[in-house]
Scaffold this motif. Structure first.
Motif, PDB file in Angstrom:
ATOM      1  N   LEU A  58      14.830  49.986  40.227  1.00  0.00           N
ATOM      2  CA  LEU A  58      15.196  51.060  39.296  1.00  0.00           C
ATOM      3  C   LEU A  58      16.632  51.526  39.487  1.00  0.00           C
ATOM      4  O   LEU A  58      17.279  51.970  38.537  1.00  0.00           O
ATOM      5  CB  LEU A  58      14.240  52.244  39.457  1.00  0.00           C
ATOM      6  N   LEU A  61      19.490  50.491  37.291  1.00  0.00           N
ATOM      7  CA  LEU A  61      19.557  51.126  35.976  1.00  0.00           C
ATOM      8  C   LEU A  61      20.018  52.578  36.044  1.00  0.00           C
ATOM      9  O   LEU A  61      20.643  53.077  35.111  1.00  0.00           O
ATOM     10  CB  LEU A  61      18.177  51.084  35.305  1.00  0.00           C
ATOM     11  N   LEU A  62      19.691  53.275  37.144  1.00  0.00           N
ATOM     12  CA  LEU A  62      19.878  54.721  37.208  1.00  0.00           C
ATOM     13  C   LEU A  62      20.979  55.199  38.144  1.00  0.00           C
ATOM     14  O   LEU A  62      21.449  56.327  38.000  1.00  0.00           O
ATOM     15  CB  LEU A  62      18.564  55.388  37.630  1.00  0.00           C
TER      16      LEU A  62
END
Length: 121
Positions: A58, A61-62
């Protein structure tokens, strides 16, 4: 814990503010600032198993990559727009207004004095 992390960040801001104040008072031509680099994808959680795997997946993406995370430090250290600015808090290469507690000059002085007492002990 998250509370301890927050306290450490508050202490960093207070310390930089007090250091900047002392530099100015003593006529020292050095700046002292604090900053938030952002949430950065690093390998700090590499020994945390599944948490690390989730972060790696994740996080792409973040979270900021390491170069993006270093951008504010480089800006404050090198950019002409930051020259002479002292005692401030930066985020994403911009001046940022910290909390009221982080701007409390008396609290900064108390932290400074407390730290001196700890080091002297």
């Amino acid at each position: 814990t998250l509370a301890a992390y927050g306290q450490s960040k508050l202490a960093n801001i207070l310390h930089a503010g007090e250091l900047a104040r002392r530099f100015k008072e003593e006529g020292v031509n050095i700046t002292a600032n604090s900053l938030h680099p952002g949430s950065i994808l690093t390998n700090l959680l590499r020994n945390r198993g599944i948490i690390y795997a989730i972060e790696r997946t994740l996080g792409k993406l973040l979270l900021k990559n390491i170069q993006q995370g270093a951008a504010t430090q480089c800006y404050v250290a090198l950019h002409p727009g930051a020259k002479g600015v002292s005692g401030k808090y930066w985020s994403d290469s911009n001046l940022y207004e910290p909390s009221a507690k982080a701007k409390d000059a008396e609290l900064g002085k108390k932290l400074w004095d407390y730290t001196l007492d700890l080091v002297a002990a």
